[in-house]
Design a protein around this motif. Sequence first.
Motif, PDB file in Angstrom:
ATOM      1  N   ASP A   1       0.851  -1.195   0.000  1.00 45.78           N
ATOM      2  CA  ASP A   1       0.000   0.000   0.000  1.00 45.78           C
ATOM      3  C   ASP A   1       0.886   1.244   0.000  1.00 45.78           C
ATOM      4  N   LYS A   2       0.777   2.048  -1.040  1.00 47.07           N
ATOM      5  CA  LYS A   2       1.632   3.235  -1.188  1.00 47.07           C
ATOM      6  C   LYS A   2       1.310   4.314  -0.152  1.00 47.07           C
ATOM      7  N   ILE A   3       0.066   4.375   0.277  1.00 45.39           N
ATOM      8  CA  ILE A   3      -0.332   5.390   1.257  1.00 45.39           C
ATOM      9  C   ILE A   3       0.353   5.145   2.598  1.00 45.39           C
ATOM     10  N   ASN A   4       0.446   3.885   2.983  1.00 41.85           N
ATOM     11  CA  ASN A   4       1.064   3.526   4.266  1.00 41.85           C
ATOM     12  C   ASN A   4       2.465   2.935   4.081  1.00 41.85           C
ATOM     13  N   PHE A   5       3.102   3.233   2.975  1.00 42.33           N
ATOM     14  CA  PHE A   5       4.374   2.602   2.645  1.00 42.33           C
ATOM     15  C   PHE A   5       5.439   2.857   3.706  1.00 42.33           C
ATOM     16  N   ILE A   6       5.510   4.059   4.210  1.00 44.10           N
ATOM     17  CA  ILE A   6       6.523   4.384   5.217  1.00 44.10           C
ATOM     18  C   ILE A   6       6.324   3.501   6.451  1.00 44.10           C
ATOM     19  N   ASP A   7       5.081   3.274   6.838  1.00 44.42           N
ATOM     20  CA  ASP A   7       4.806   2.382   7.971  1.00 44.42           C
ATOM     21  C   ASP A   7       5.274   0.959   7.666  1.00 44.42           C
TER      22      ASP A   7
END
Length: 142
Positions: free
Chosen positions: A35-41
């Motif tokens: 998921d690109k939106i939560n990628f940092i997580d």
Amino acid sequence: MLSLALIANIFCSFALFGLIWCVQLVHYPFFLRADKINFIDHIDFHKLRISIVVVPLMTIELATSGILAFTSAQFAGWNMFGFAVVTLIWLVTFFVQVPLHNQLSDGYDESTVQKLIKTNWIRTALWSAKSFSSLVLLFFLV
């Protein structure tokens, strides 16, 4: 006779061999699908959890490779080879893979993920070679 250093070294090498193949074939390619939106997580989770497993194993493998290379006269060539391979793994890890992970901590970038996957083949090959050399040592010692 198998020394404690050799047993620990072989154990760590095989554990890391299995882990690097899993990372290479599953974890890193999954970054392309995450998921690109939560990628940092996702990346932060991966870095934290993989470090819990990898750091102790890599540290023990490096220490025992050094002990074997510089204190064991038996199979000195194989032990020096193992130490050289482990040293290369550390260099690639900290000068190639860690910076790429750090870049991904800023957010998703497909080209960085692709570099991570491609350059990780170096460590995959090195840990495979290290594990093969451990098999050779086991063959001659057992």
